[in-house]
Design a protein around this motif. Structure first.
Motif, PDB file in Angstrom:
ATOM      1  N   GLY A 537       0.805  -1.219   0.000  1.00 35.17           N
ATOM      2  CA  GLY A 537       0.000   0.000   0.000  1.00 35.17           C
ATOM      3  C   GLY A 537       0.834   1.264   0.000  1.00 35.17           C
ATOM      4  N   GLU A 538       1.868   1.286   0.831  1.00 39.05           N
ATOM      5  CA  GLU A 538       2.712   2.488   0.897  1.00 39.05           C
ATOM      6  C   GLU A 538       3.402   2.751  -0.429  1.00 39.05           C
ATOM      7  N   GLN A 542      -0.767   4.558  -0.914  1.00 43.44           N
ATOM      8  CA  GLN A 542      -1.997   4.310  -0.150  1.00 43.44           C
ATOM      9  C   GLN A 542      -1.645   3.541   1.130  1.00 43.44           C
ATOM     10  N   PRO A 543      -0.937   4.167   2.063  1.00 45.24           N
ATOM     11  CA  PRO A 543      -0.426   3.452   3.232  1.00 45.24           C
ATOM     12  C   PRO A 543      -1.511   2.853   4.122  1.00 45.24           C
ATOM     13  N   THR A 544      -2.740   3.319   3.995  1.00 38.20           N
ATOM     14  CA  THR A 544      -3.805   2.798   4.863  1.00 38.20           C
ATOM     15  C   THR A 544      -4.748   1.840   4.126  1.00 38.20           C
ATOM     16  N   ASN A 577       0.058 -11.803  -5.041  1.00 38.90           N
ATOM     17  CA  ASN A 577       0.767 -10.814  -5.858  1.00 38.90           C
ATOM     18  C   ASN A 577       0.067  -9.460  -5.807  1.00 38.90           C
ATOM     19  N   LYS A 578      -1.237  -9.472  -5.872  1.00 34.37           N
ATOM     20  CA  LYS A 578      -1.998  -8.219  -5.929  1.00 34.37           C
ATOM     21  C   LYS A 578      -1.739  -7.341  -4.712  1.00 34.37           C
ATOM     22  N   VAL A 579      -1.655  -7.940  -3.523  1.00 31.89           N
ATOM     23  CA  VAL A 579      -1.472  -7.131  -2.311  1.00 31.89           C
ATOM     24  C   VAL A 579      -0.007  -7.008  -1.904  1.00 31.89           C
ATOM     25  N   GLY A 580       0.918  -7.625  -2.676  1.00 31.94           N
ATOM     26  CA  GLY A 580       2.340  -7.387  -2.456  1.00 31.94           C
ATOM     27  C   GLY A 580       3.011  -8.234  -1.400  1.00 31.94           C
ATOM     28  N   VAL A 581       2.519  -9.441  -1.162  1.00 32.32           N
ATOM     29  CA  VAL A 581       3.189 -10.339  -0.218  1.00 32.32           C
ATOM     30  C   VAL A 581       4.551 -10.728  -0.775  1.00 32.32           C
ATOM     31  N   MET A 582       5.593 -10.648   0.049  1.00 26.57           N
ATOM     32  CA  MET A 582       6.951 -10.929  -0.404  1.00 26.57           C
ATOM     33  C   MET A 582       7.059 -12.335  -0.986  1.00 26.57           C
ATOM     34  N   GLU A 583       7.673 -12.431  -2.178  1.00 29.62           N
ATOM     35  CA  GLU A 583       7.887 -13.720  -2.815  1.00 29.62           C
ATOM     36  C   GLU A 583       9.020 -14.481  -2.123  1.00 29.62           C
ATOM     37  N   LEU A 584       8.945 -15.818  -2.237  1.00 27.86           N
ATOM     38  CA  LEU A 584       9.923 -16.683  -1.585  1.00 27.86           C
ATOM     39  C   LEU A 584      10.574 -17.612  -2.608  1.00 27.86           C
ATOM     40  N   ASN A 585      11.646 -18.267  -2.171  1.00 29.71           N
ATOM     41  CA  ASN A 585      12.458 -19.097  -3.068  1.00 29.71           C
ATOM     42  C   ASN A 585      12.001 -20.551  -3.082  1.00 29.71           C
ATOM     43  N   ARG A 586      10.820 -20.766  -3.646  1.00 31.25           N
ATOM     44  CA  ARG A 586      10.242 -22.105  -3.752  1.00 31.25           C
ATOM     45  C   ARG A 586      10.139 -22.785  -2.384  1.00 31.25           C
ATOM     46  N   PRO A 587       9.178 -22.390  -1.576  1.00 35.06           N
ATOM     47  CA  PRO A 587       9.002 -23.085  -0.297  1.00 35.06           C
ATOM     48  C   PRO A 587       8.468 -24.492  -0.559  1.00 35.06           C
ATOM     49  N   ALA A 615       7.944 -11.915  -9.808  1.00 28.85           N
ATOM     50  CA  ALA A 615       6.759 -11.261 -10.360  1.00 28.85           C
ATOM     51  C   ALA A 615       6.639  -9.826  -9.858  1.00 28.85           C
ATOM     52  N   LEU A 616       7.145  -9.573  -8.630  1.00 25.22           N
ATOM     53  CA  LEU A 616       7.016  -8.275  -7.988  1.00 25.22           C
ATOM     54  C   LEU A 616       8.377  -7.620  -7.790  1.00 25.22           C
ATOM     55  N   ASP A 617       8.357  -6.307  -7.560  1.00 24.76           N
ATOM     56  CA  ASP A 617       9.600  -5.627  -7.208  1.00 24.76           C
ATOM     57  C   ASP A 617       9.775  -5.649  -5.692  1.00 24.76           C
ATOM     58  N   GLN A 618      10.808  -4.981  -5.218  1.00 25.37           N
ATOM     59  CA  GLN A 618      11.117  -5.006  -3.788  1.00 25.37           C
ATOM     60  C   GLN A 618       9.955  -4.520  -2.924  1.00 25.37           C
ATOM     61  N   HIS A 619       9.123  -3.646  -3.483  1.00 28.87           N
ATOM     62  CA  HIS A 619       8.057  -3.034  -2.702  1.00 28.87           C
ATOM     63  C   HIS A 619       6.692  -3.676  -2.944  1.00 28.87           C
ATOM     64  N   GLY A 620       6.668  -4.771  -3.711  1.00 29.14           N
ATOM     65  CA  GLY A 620       5.423  -5.497  -3.885  1.00 29.14           C
ATOM     66  C   GLY A 620       4.588  -5.070  -5.072  1.00 29.14           C
ATOM     67  N   ARG A 621       5.167  -4.278  -5.968  1.00 25.73           N
ATOM     68  CA  ARG A 621       4.456  -3.880  -7.177  1.00 25.73           C
ATOM     69  C   ARG A 621       4.786  -4.843  -8.310  1.00 25.73           C
ATOM     70  N   VAL A 622       3.821  -5.110  -9.208  1.00 22.71           N
ATOM     71  CA  VAL A 622       4.086  -5.985 -10.344  1.00 22.71           C
ATOM     72  C   VAL A 622       5.278  -5.425 -11.108  1.00 22.71           C
TER      73      VAL A 622
END
Length: 779
Positions: A537-538, A542-544, A577-587, A615-622
């Protein structure tokens, strides 16, 4: 002579005698010569035997080596065909260590290595090598229990053991006595075993094209047994009918096997009891399961085309790892189901995690309308219209009620409440590897707390998910009541805040999270009603903004709007992906350790590797989408930092819940790296190098073990099974948190499904895909 004369004579004689006694002694004369020795006396009687001495110390010997086991190929299987199989690694003697089981034996050897007291020339850990055989450390012996295409009954026309083996669960005879959980209870020499069958490798037959690899091996078996009549190596003979026949048989090779196994007390060798009630569960409609906690897009059908009851689907497939429940069922993860009946999310993302503009039903600017209809092509799909099924009927954690008839879906028989097979819709669709359930030190559910289940989405960028039941478990609940707790609850995704998007296993700035200085994360509820803050969001100014608001928004983060929670759970990858959850290295595998050596329960996670763009950048954006001033989205170039090409070796992490005694209530957690894979070429101790951890195993005492999937490719050393030394007494030593190789696979086989018998004297391991890309004739 007269009497007087006699008296006079007698007196004179007495007088003479008296004078002689009173004379003086003379000097003693010299000794005479020694006389001859007398004869020896007769021998005396034997004495009474003495008492036995105290027993001496036990010697370092061991029992004899078991035989090779079930190595003879079943009729119809051609000689030298490499075959996936389950092997048993048995403990046959302590060799002077004092160990009473396999786990103790390995740990005793580790202690000797750390102390520098390992006997010479004893070999431990197992030296690195690549052979077409199973190798293990001295004192442990391997035997083949069962392999692909072996009958599981004595009926020659009966069910057969399936293809590429994976997850194993062992249920020792008598495990449920006194309300026990199945883990490490019951007999260690006889019991029931569940084994997953994931896939057949190589290329499948197509019209005009012959199969290769394991598909060709199986086609030859079908020809030799009379099921196929064409020349299977000749592509021109593969026409519609042959392909359809092959696909029907293919469906029987995946799923799982429920078999009884017993150990020979004389040799230690394990074998299948073929007169027991062994059962096969597969991808045909002979196996049926009901999806709970989610409404399907339509009604499925059986193999004849007849409609199934609402929510019931035909079969299970692509079964990777799993999880053993405290109430006696098991979960099997339907991992790569997208290759069979299609992926409803596939149109929006490429295989390299690039965003696709104008993807039908998934475009930003409108509500999502994914296509869940049965595909006309795919693995196991042929000209037979009944061979294809709904896309949203697969990709679940499937709960099997082992031993029950394969077609007994959950709720089918009203006289048997809580019995049957189901798919856990409340946890959603993903490329599930396994399930890990929170338990106490006795492997039982936590009293008066909701049930917690963790699962990993085994894909590059996949996340860790956590399900928390709405209602708590109470001691004394019946099995049916416990299972009913999983019908509803909340689903969360793990957001590992601060993880470096360029590596996936270190924090921003290159700092490695440790148990002393861990990273911090939070659980993000995924639902349209979630009031959690969206992780990205930030970044979008849109931080809130809440997760629920972001999911419903038809344009947020280049993805259309979700319409209900069923859709969220059917499209978990896209929702995260849509809400920006950090991606992981194949759990891949996740395991809850209630007896961790650290003193606090931990959730262990095997990150096999990534090696591809995110799929996302460091901040969770596509990462590959940008929004113009008019609000429309377009494809953009990827930044260099949005690529995890550096991770080719994998790692093992641990997650510590904020409230480890009540994980259901925890909304935050800390995380740290426990072990990092490495290349032998760059390692300071190449004999300990390993890469790409996959399946994890927690032993009865909290020890951590793991198998590898891909070490052969990274280090040119066979994959194997390792023990991870986390003995607190070894902290500060170079061997602390070092992986000790115990077992080595044949050829390029993957080591999967490690599971101990109840007494930990046997370690069962699945040898998956030997000879997949390399030479092999194993076993």
């Amino acid at each position: 002579m007269s009497s007087r004369l006699l008296r006079l004579a007698t007196g004179a004689m007495l007088l003479g005698s008296s004078l002689s006694l009173t004379a003086c002694d003379g000097d003693t004369g010299p000794s005479g010569p020694r006389g001859a020795d007398g004869d020896d006396g007769a021998p005396g009687q034997p004495g009474t035997p003495g008492r036995d001495g105290a027993p001496g110390p036990t010697g370092p010997g061991s029992q004899g080596q078991p035989g090779p086991g079930a190595v003879a190929r079943a009729p119809g299987v051609e000689a030298s065909t490499p075959l996936p199989a389950v092997i048993a690694l048995t403990f046959r003697g302590d060799l002077g260590t004092g160990a009473t089981n396999l786990a103790e034996y390995v740990k005793a050897r580790v202690n000797q290595v750390v102390a520098g007291t390992l006997p010479t020339p004893f070999v431990f850990p197992l030296s690195p090598a690549s052979t077409d055989s199973v190798r293990t450390v001295p004192g442990l012996y391997s035997t083949t229990v069962i392999k692909w295409m072996d009958p599981i009954t004595f009926n020659k026309a009966g069910a057969r053991f399936g293809a590429n083996v994976d997850y194993i669960a062992f249920f020792g005879d008598g495990w449920s006595a006194q309300g026990n959980a199945p883990q490490y209870q019951g007999s260690g020499a006889a019991g029931w075993m569940w084994v997953n069958h994931e896939y057949i490798s190589g290329s499948k037959p197509r019209i005009g094209t012959a199969p290769t690899g394991q598909h060709l091996d199986f086609a030859r078996f079908l020809r030799n047994s009379g099921t196929l009549s064409n020349v299977v190596t000749d592509g021109t003979t593969w026409q519609e009918d042959a392909v359809a026949t092959y696909n029907k048989e293919w469906k029987k090779q995946v799923g799982g096997s429920w078999i009884r196994v017993v150990q020979d007390p004389a040799t230690g060798e394990w074998a299948v009891d073929r007169n027991a009630g062994n059962v096969r569960y597969d991808a045909t409609s002979a196996t049926q399961a009901k999806v709970v906690g989610m409404t399907l897009s339509g009604v499925d059908h059986d193999d004849s085309g007849a409609a199934l009851p609402p929510g019931v689907v035909a079969g299970t497939h692509n079964n990777c790892s799993g999880g053993q429940t405290p109430w006696g069922t098991l979960f099997t993860g339907e991992e790569n189901a997208q290759g069979v009946y299609g992926d409803p999310e596939g149109g929006l993302w490429t295989g390299k995690n690039d965003w696709v503009a104008n993807a039908p039903g998934m475009m930003p600017g409108a509500p999502l309308a994914p296509d869940f209809s049965p595909p006309v092509s795919g693995d196991m799909v042929s000209k037979d219209a009944n061979s294809s099924h709904l896309k949203d009927g697969y990709g679940f954690l499937t709960e099997v009620d082992p031993g029950q008839p394969a077609d007994l879906w959950y709720g089918k028989d009203a006289s048997k409440p809580g019995v049957g097979h189901r798919k856990l819709g409340v946890m959603g669709r993903a490329r599930w590897e396994n399930a890990a359930i929170v338990v106490d030190a006795n492997w039982k559910l936590l009293a008066d707390q909701p049930i917690v289940i963790y699962g990993g989405d085994d894909r590059r960028g996949g996340r860790i998910f956590k399900f928390v039941s709405s209602r708590p478990y109470r001691v004394g609940m019946a099995k049916a009541d416990i299972r009913a707790l999983l019908d509803e609850g909340k689903l969360y995704a793990a957001h590992l805040a601060g993880l470096d998007n360029n590596t996936g296993d270190s924090l921003v700035g290159g700092v490695v999270p440790t148990d002393e200085k861990p990273g911090q994360g939070r659980w993000v509820e995924l639902s349209l009603g979630s009031t959690d803050l969206a992780p990205n969001g930030e970044a979008w100014g849109q931080p809130t903004v809440t997760v629920g608001t972001a999911l419903r928004d038809v344009s947020y983060n280049a993805i259309g709007g979700f319409t209900d929670d069923d859709q969220v759970r059917k499209l978990l990858w896209t929702a995260a992906n849509k809400v920006g959850v950090m991606e992981l290295n194949r759990p891949e595998d996740l395991e809850w350790n209630p007896k961790d050596p650290s003193g606090t329960p931990l959730l262990y996670v095997a990150f096999t590797e990534h090696g591809d763009p995110t799929a996302l950048d460091q901040h969770g954006r596509v990462a590959t989408a940008s929004r113009g001033q008019d609000g429309t989205w377009a494809v953009k170039a990827r930044a260099a930092t949005e690529n995890r090409a550096t991770d080719r070796v994998g790692s093992i992490f641990a997650i510590r819940e904020a409230n480890a005694a009540a994980p259901a209530s925890s909304r935050t957690f800390s995380f740290f790296r426990v072990w990092k894979g490495e290349s032998a070429a760059t390692s300071a101790a190449p004999e300990f190098s390993a890469a790409k951890p996959d399946n994890l195993l927690i032993d009865r005492d909290g020890g951590v073990w793991f198998g590898t999937d891909g070490n052969f490719g990274v280090n040119k050393v066979a994959d194997g099974v390792y023990y991870l030394n986390q003995n607190p007494a070894h902290r500060g030593n170079a061997h602390f948190r070092r992986a000790f190789r115990v077992l080595s696979m044949p050829s390029d086989a993957e080591a999967t499904g490690p599971a101990f018998s109840a007494d930990m004297k046997t370690l069962f391991v699945s040898v998956q895909h030997p000879g997949e890309d390399q030479f092999s004739v194993w076993p």
